[in-house]
Design a protein around this motif. Structure first.
Motif, PDB file in Angstrom:
ATOM      1  N   LEU A 262       0.829  -1.206   0.000  1.00 19.46           N
ATOM      2  CA  LEU A 262       0.000   0.000   0.000  1.00 19.46           C
ATOM      3  C   LEU A 262       0.862   1.255   0.000  1.00 19.46           C
ATOM      4  N   ARG A 263       1.918   1.257   0.801  1.00 25.92           N
ATOM      5  CA  ARG A 263       2.791   2.436   0.845  1.00 25.92           C
ATOM      6  C   ARG A 263       3.429   2.693  -0.518  1.00 25.92           C
ATOM      7  N   LYS A 264       3.874   1.626  -1.182  1.00 25.74           N
ATOM      8  CA  LYS A 264       4.460   1.792  -2.520  1.00 25.74           C
ATOM      9  C   LYS A 264       3.413   2.290  -3.514  1.00 25.74           C
ATOM     10  N   LEU A 265       2.205   1.732  -3.411  1.00 29.40           N
ATOM     11  CA  LEU A 265       1.133   2.130  -4.323  1.00 29.40           C
ATOM     12  C   LEU A 265       0.773   3.600  -4.131  1.00 29.40           C
ATOM     13  N   LEU A 266       0.706   4.041  -2.881  1.00 27.98           N
ATOM     14  CA  LEU A 266       0.380   5.444  -2.608  1.00 27.98           C
ATOM     15  C   LEU A 266       1.466   6.380  -3.125  1.00 27.98           C
ATOM     16  N   ASN A 267       2.717   5.932  -3.079  1.00 25.31           N
ATOM     17  CA  ASN A 267       3.795   6.748  -3.646  1.00 25.31           C
ATOM     18  C   ASN A 267       3.597   6.938  -5.148  1.00 25.31           C
ATOM     19  N   GLU A 268       3.140   5.885  -5.832  1.00 23.38           N
ATOM     20  CA  GLU A 268       2.877   6.010  -7.266  1.00 23.38           C
ATOM     21  C   GLU A 268       1.677   6.925  -7.518  1.00 23.38           C
ATOM     22  N   VAL A 269       0.650   6.811  -6.682  1.00 25.91           N
ATOM     23  CA  VAL A 269      -0.498   7.712  -6.811  1.00 25.91           C
ATOM     24  C   VAL A 269      -0.041   9.157  -6.651  1.00 25.91           C
ATOM     25  N   ASP A 270       0.846   9.396  -5.683  1.00 21.48           N
ATOM     26  CA  ASP A 270       1.376  10.746  -5.475  1.00 21.48           C
ATOM     27  C   ASP A 270       2.104  11.253  -6.716  1.00 21.48           C
ATOM     28  N   SER A 271       2.937  10.404  -7.304  1.00 21.51           N
ATOM     29  CA  SER A 271       3.715  10.847  -8.462  1.00 21.51           C
ATOM     30  C   SER A 271       2.808  11.160  -9.647  1.00 21.51           C
ATOM     31  N   TYR A 272       1.742  10.387  -9.821  1.00 21.94           N
ATOM     32  CA  TYR A 272       0.832  10.646 -10.940  1.00 21.94           C
ATOM     33  C   TYR A 272      -0.107  11.816 -10.657  1.00 21.94           C
ATOM     34  N   SER A 273      -0.272  12.176  -9.383  1.00 27.92           N
ATOM     35  CA  SER A 273      -1.130  13.321  -9.066  1.00 27.92           C
ATOM     36  C   SER A 273      -0.479  14.638  -9.470  1.00 27.92           C
ATOM     37  N   LEU A 274       0.798  14.600  -9.846  1.00 32.85           N
ATOM     38  CA  LEU A 274       1.442  15.802 -10.372  1.00 32.85           C
ATOM     39  C   LEU A 274       0.879  16.154 -11.741  1.00 32.85           C
ATOM     40  N   GLN A 275       0.315  15.156 -12.442  1.00 32.96           N
ATOM     41  CA  GLN A 275      -0.205  15.362 -13.791  1.00 32.96           C
ATOM     42  C   GLN A 275      -1.724  15.508 -13.818  1.00 32.96           C
ATOM     43  N   ARG A 276      -2.395  15.169 -12.741  1.00 32.81           N
ATOM     44  CA  ARG A 276      -3.855  15.211 -12.702  1.00 32.81           C
ATOM     45  C   ARG A 276      -4.290  15.330 -11.249  1.00 32.81           C
ATOM     46  N   GLN A 277      -5.565  15.497 -11.029  1.00 36.65           N
ATOM     47  CA  GLN A 277      -6.075  15.573  -9.666  1.00 36.65           C
ATOM     48  C   GLN A 277      -6.611  14.216  -9.242  1.00 36.65           C
ATOM     49  N   VAL A 278      -6.371  13.890  -7.976  1.00 38.58           N
ATOM     50  CA  VAL A 278      -6.786  12.602  -7.430  1.00 38.58           C
ATOM     51  C   VAL A 278      -7.569  12.856  -6.144  1.00 38.58           C
ATOM     52  N   VAL A 279      -8.724  12.213  -6.034  1.00 42.68           N
ATOM     53  CA  VAL A 279      -9.513  12.258  -4.805  1.00 42.68           C
ATOM     54  C   VAL A 279      -9.612  10.830  -4.285  1.00 42.68           C
ATOM     55  N   VAL A 280      -9.207  10.635  -3.036  1.00 40.53           N
ATOM     56  CA  VAL A 280      -9.170   9.308  -2.423  1.00 40.53           C
ATOM     57  C   VAL A 280     -10.081   9.306  -1.203  1.00 40.53           C
ATOM     58  N   SER A 281     -10.870   8.251  -1.040  1.00 45.52           N
ATOM     59  CA  SER A 281     -11.595   8.046   0.217  1.00 45.52           C
ATOM     60  C   SER A 281     -10.944   6.883   0.950  1.00 45.52           C
ATOM     61  N   THR A 282     -10.932   6.933   2.275  1.00 44.34           N
ATOM     62  CA  THR A 282     -10.196   5.896   2.999  1.00 44.34           C
ATOM     63  C   THR A 282     -10.686   5.741   4.431  1.00 44.34           C
ATOM     64  N   HIS A 283     -10.430   4.533   4.972  1.00 42.17           N
ATOM     65  CA  HIS A 283     -10.568   4.253   6.402  1.00 42.17           C
ATOM     66  C   HIS A 283      -9.220   3.852   6.988  1.00 42.17           C
ATOM     67  N   SER A 284      -8.152   4.043   6.230  1.00 41.54           N
ATOM     68  CA  SER A 284      -6.846   3.523   6.623  1.00 41.54           C
ATOM     69  C   SER A 284      -5.959   4.598   7.249  1.00 41.54           C
ATOM     70  N   PRO A 285      -5.454   4.363   8.467  1.00 43.46           N
ATOM     71  CA  PRO A 285      -4.472   5.289   9.048  1.00 43.46           C
ATOM     72  C   PRO A 285      -3.216   5.411   8.193  1.00 43.46           C
ATOM     73  N   ASP A 286      -2.833   4.321   7.496  1.00 43.69           N
ATOM     74  CA  ASP A 286      -1.635   4.374   6.654  1.00 43.69           C
ATOM     75  C   ASP A 286      -1.822   5.357   5.500  1.00 43.69           C
ATOM     76  N   VAL A 287      -3.008   5.349   4.887  1.00 46.65           N
ATOM     77  CA  VAL A 287      -3.273   6.287   3.786  1.00 46.65           C
ATOM     78  C   VAL A 287      -3.242   7.717   4.304  1.00 46.65           C
ATOM     79  N   VAL A 288      -3.873   7.946   5.445  1.00 44.96           N
ATOM     80  CA  VAL A 288      -3.906   9.296   6.012  1.00 44.96           C
ATOM     81  C   VAL A 288      -2.505   9.754   6.402  1.00 44.96           C
ATOM     82  N   SER A 289      -1.702   8.843   6.951  1.00 43.55           N
ATOM     83  CA  SER A 289      -0.357   9.213   7.398  1.00 43.55           C
ATOM     84  C   SER A 289       0.545   9.613   6.240  1.00 43.55           C
ATOM     85  N   GLN A 290       0.243   9.139   5.037  1.00 42.52           N
ATOM     86  CA  GLN A 290       1.025   9.537   3.870  1.00 42.52           C
ATOM     87  C   GLN A 290       0.441  10.768   3.186  1.00 42.52           C
ATOM     88  N   SER A 291      -0.491  11.423   3.859  1.00 43.27           N
ATOM     89  CA  SER A 291      -1.108  12.633   3.323  1.00 43.27           C
ATOM     90  C   SER A 291      -0.633  13.845   4.111  1.00 43.27           C
TER      91      SER A 291
END
Length: 382
Positions: A304-333
């Motif tokens: 998940l951490r690796k996947l979120l890093n890729e989402v971050d890198s691609y969000s430089l080119q577009r906008q991303v909206v994520v919904s979550t219940h995960s502390p790990d996702v929030v901690s990388q925000s």
């Protein structure tokens, strides 16, 4: 942007101030429902889908395009129509559609509008089908179409949503084969229409199409999967004029097979398929606004951490909206990326952190806590 949907309890507003926005809130607050409504509203605007039962009654968004600041909006309402008024309705329910697009840098400049089935653009009137807007039709060549219309159509037409849950819906794993007519190079389809694993099939279709028609994109997708450790070898195979197993007929068609480290794509684990689905949307050229629901589903925390890093890198080119219940996702925000979704008296609302919540968060982080722990340990409760 603002969406009015009966299921949301009214009009819900969300301002996208950064490239990534993270929605957090309790179960039933309306996170997934909001993303679904946003996706459906965009589809309605460009007529990519037209479902009469949708509860969406209005939608508006502001778009910054270079020096221009555009506001696009539509409203829709149902009513009973007589056969004389609208023969296609057979005397049933029809939808009235009102649409506006304004240049906010010149508020009196209405770029186009739609009222009562008539669009006005560039001083010309265009008769439209009942219940649709100008973004959903192709005006005649003689009609001058403002550049802004093409921009709004492209942005709303490229909203992509990754639903919550795992892509596989069937109870057991089955091998996946895709087919196409020999003379239709890019149109892959499953042997059985409307199957439960349509999300798995969509990803496989995309990969096979890229492999044959867009090798650079295929290589990018393959490299992402290897970087995340999803596979060592992604192998598409096309069998010309073969007969796929379990096909309803025995017609000879091209058969496409996708394997991951010698395992058929349809037999992969739920977590691998989930990650593969998200990567496919990231790589796809058709996404300008990506809506990803609960990316943590079935995915190991390390992946998940690796996947979120890729989402971050691609969000430089577009906008991303994520919904979550995960502390790990929030901690990388970042704190300013978070939006709190609440539902009070059956009405959903979305808000940023209040100054008091920011103060509590700062104190919490100073004590070596994480952002995810703060959000899910009651730190945002009033």
């Amino acid at each position: 942007m603002s969406i009015a949907d009966g299921a949301l309890g009214g009009s819900v507003h969300l301002k996208l101030e950064s490239k990534r926005t993270v929605l957090v809130g309790r179960n039933g607050a309306g996170k997934s429902l909001f993303l679904e409504s946003l996706n459906d509203a965009a589809n309605l605007a460009v007529r990519r889908a037209f479902r009469r039962h949708l509860g969406i009654t209005s939608f508006s968004c502001e778009i910054q395009c270079g020096p221009q600041h555009l506001n696009y909006s539509f409203e829709r309402a149902s009513r009973n129509a007589s056969v004389e008024e609208d023969p296609s309705s057979q005397g049933g329910v029809v939808w009235d559609w009102t649409e506006r697009c304004t240049d906010l840098s010149a508020p009196q400049d209405v770029l186009w509008r739609v009222d009562n089935g008539v669009a006005t653009v560039g001083g010309q009137e265009i008769k439209l089908e009942q219940g649709v807007g100008l973004l959903g039709v192709a005006p005649a060549a003689s009609v001058h179409v403002p550049t802004e219309l093409l921009i709004v159509r492209e942005i709303l037409g490229r909203v992509r949503r990754v639903s919550a849950g795992v892509p596989r819906r069937s109870e057991s794993r089955t091998e996946l084969f895709l087919m196409r007519e020999p003379n239709n190079r890019n149109l892959w389809f499953p042997p059985h229409a409307h199957g439960p694993d349509y999300r798995v099939e969509f990803v496989a279709r995309s990969i096979l199409t890229w492999f044959e028609s867009d090798r650079e994109r295929f290589d990018e997708y393959d490299a992402l999967g290897r970087r995340l450790g999803l596979w060592k070898k992604l192998q598409p195979t096309v069998l010309p004029k073969a007969v796929a197993p379990s096909t309803p007929d025995a017609a000879a068609r091209d058969v496409g097979i996708l394997s991951v480290d010698k395992v058929n794509f349809g037999c992969l684990s739920d977590g691998t398929l989930r990650a593969a689905e998200i990567l496919a949307v990231l790589v796809s050229p058709t996404g300008r606004l990506l809506l990803i629901e609960e990316p943590e589903t079935s995915i190991h925390p390390g992946l998940l951490r690796k996947l979120l890093n890729e989402v971050d890198s691609y969000s430089l080119q577009r906008q991303v909206v994520v919904s979550t219940h995960s502390p790990d996702v929030v901690s990388q925000s970042k704190p300013d990326e978070l939006r709190l979704v609440r539902r009070v008296n059956n009405i959903t609302s979305i808000a940023t952190l209040s100054p008091e919540q920011f103060t509590r968060l700062k104190d919490y982080l100073c004590d070596d806590g994480t952002l995810g722990e703060f959000m899910f340990s009651g730190g945002i409760d009033d």
